[in-house]
Enzyme design. Sequence first.
Site, mmCIF file in Angstrom:
data_model
loop_
_atom_site.group_PDB
_atom_site.id
_atom_site.type_symbol
_atom_site.label_atom_id
_atom_site.label_comp_id
_atom_site.label_asym_id
_atom_site.label_seq_id
_atom_site.Cartn_x
_atom_site.Cartn_y
_atom_site.Cartn_z
ATOM 1 N N HIS A 88 0.267 -3.805 1.901
ATOM 2 C CA HIS A 88 1.160 -4.663 1.115
ATOM 3 C C HIS A 88 0.472 -5.999 0.816
ATOM 4 O O HIS A 88 -0.752 -6.071 0.792
ATOM 5 C CB HIS A 88 2.484 -4.844 1.860
ATOM 6 C CG HIS A 88 3.462 -3.734 1.581
ATOM 7 N ND1 HIS A 88 4.808 -3.937 1.416
ATOM 8 C CD2 HIS A 88 3.269 -2.407 1.419
ATOM 9 C CE1 HIS A 88 5.421 -2.797 1.170
ATOM 10 N NE2 HIS A 88 4.503 -1.838 1.175
ATOM 11 N N GLN B 33 5.361 2.873 -5.954
ATOM 12 C CA GLN B 33 5.152 2.293 -7.282
ATOM 13 C C GLN B 33 4.197 3.123 -8.138
ATOM 14 O O GLN B 33 4.248 3.060 -9.369
ATOM 15 C CB GLN B 33 4.633 0.857 -7.159
ATOM 16 C CG GLN B 33 5.680 -0.099 -6.588
ATOM 17 C CD GLN B 33 5.118 -1.476 -6.292
ATOM 18 O OE1 GLN B 33 3.896 -1.686 -6.278
ATOM 19 N NE2 GLN B 33 5.997 -2.419 -6.028
ATOM 20 N N GLU C 213 10.047 -2.903 3.166
ATOM 21 C CA GLU C 213 10.040 -4.313 2.779
ATOM 22 C C GLU C 213 10.907 -5.174 3.711
ATOM 23 O O GLU C 213 10.753 -6.396 3.768
ATOM 24 C CB GLU C 213 10.545 -4.467 1.345
ATOM 25 C CG GLU C 213 12.008 -4.087 1.156
ATOM 26 C CD GLU C 213 12.374 -3.876 -0.303
ATOM 27 O OE1 GLU C 213 13.290 -4.563 -0.760
ATOM 28 O OE2 GLU C 213 11.756 -3.022 -0.966
#
Length: 427
Positions: free
Chosen positions: A342, A170, A315
Amino acid sequence: MTAELWPAPVASSPVSATVPVPGSKSITNRALVLAALADGPSLIDGALRSRDTDLMADALRAMGASITVDGDTFTVVPGDLHGAEIECGLAGTVLRFLPPVAALADGEVLFTADDAAQKRPMGGTLDSLDALGARVTGSGDPERPLPFRVTGTGGLLGGEVHIDASASSQFVSGLLLAGARFDEGVTVVHTGTAIPSLPHVEMSVEMLRTAGVHVDAGFNRWTVHPGPVKGHHWVVEPDLSNATPFLAAAAVTGGTVRIPDWPMTTSQPGDQFRVILQDMGVNVEHYTHNGVLEVSGRPEGHLRGISWDLHDVGELTPTVAALCAVADGRSHLSGIAHLRGHETDRLAALQRELSSLGCDVTQTEDGLIIDPQPLTGGVWHTYADHRMATAGAVLGLVTPDVLVEDIATTSKTMPDFDLRWTQMVEG
């Protein structure tokens, strides 16, 4: 206050269900950012409505975009960006995509978030903006960067920046999504070890190009050329990562689950779950004539242990780990050291919770070794992590008396998960 405990439904027979899943969070939030930076209105159809996407929409509204909602359709009209206060919750996309947008605003943008967000790495975003000339001020504590402020003057020169994005893809995507609005565009050079979840960067590049932005992509180097971002009619694919717990239900119970509208080609990492299931011995069929993905588990849910590098699809780890805990042999999941940063430290959380139910789990430097043992019921803690919650639901299908703490945390990406899950189990 103690979070409510949700008795995970036990499947008394193999599940058989068709489960539509809502739109992709990753695509929805990228489309919202691009729409807010565009040169005209945009329409986003099939958008996910969840806490993460509502936080993104609210933040962009606060900075000046007009966003109206009708069901799962967002209409976005760009406006002049200005100062605001933004609540990020636990949403990594809001935390890391919007600071570069805030650098284009005229005024100060204050970023706040849930306490648990303090554990999410932010250095790649804040350091890169500082290197590009943005004014970023915060707590001064790298271990607790929130709250922080980005003070914009209506634009940013841009240019080349070298960052270490080995903690999160990200960091790269956030710069790329805003880069076309920088005076000189932006070139992002990754200097660290392999970037996790690289398909998400590829998703950002693909969507930028769809919006008319010129992007050059090479190995660990991306250049977004300056220019307009075109308004666009976005049609959001179903969230394939959110589909995986339902597919896992077929695998562990020996049942059949069908997901409508599974895309033929996609940049979503969740698509790789099909291959993981096949490696575990599960039958997977994608019907091209109607787009349905059908997963059928082996009799009595027997699964093979696997050895998988999940670096690009981290994920999926909680769901995969749940499957491994009820497989017939040892599994080794690797390439996922970044999961320690995370929503929670997912490796520690998975080791702790799987062990509490009786599984033998060892943490490695970059993953988990899972040796299945007979499981017993107990409280499955979620750590405010939606994917931990859904993993607990999967295990509860074949383990009586699993109590999932705070199932409502699934609202981050699927507000009605518990209802969909119960309907699937009950047929």
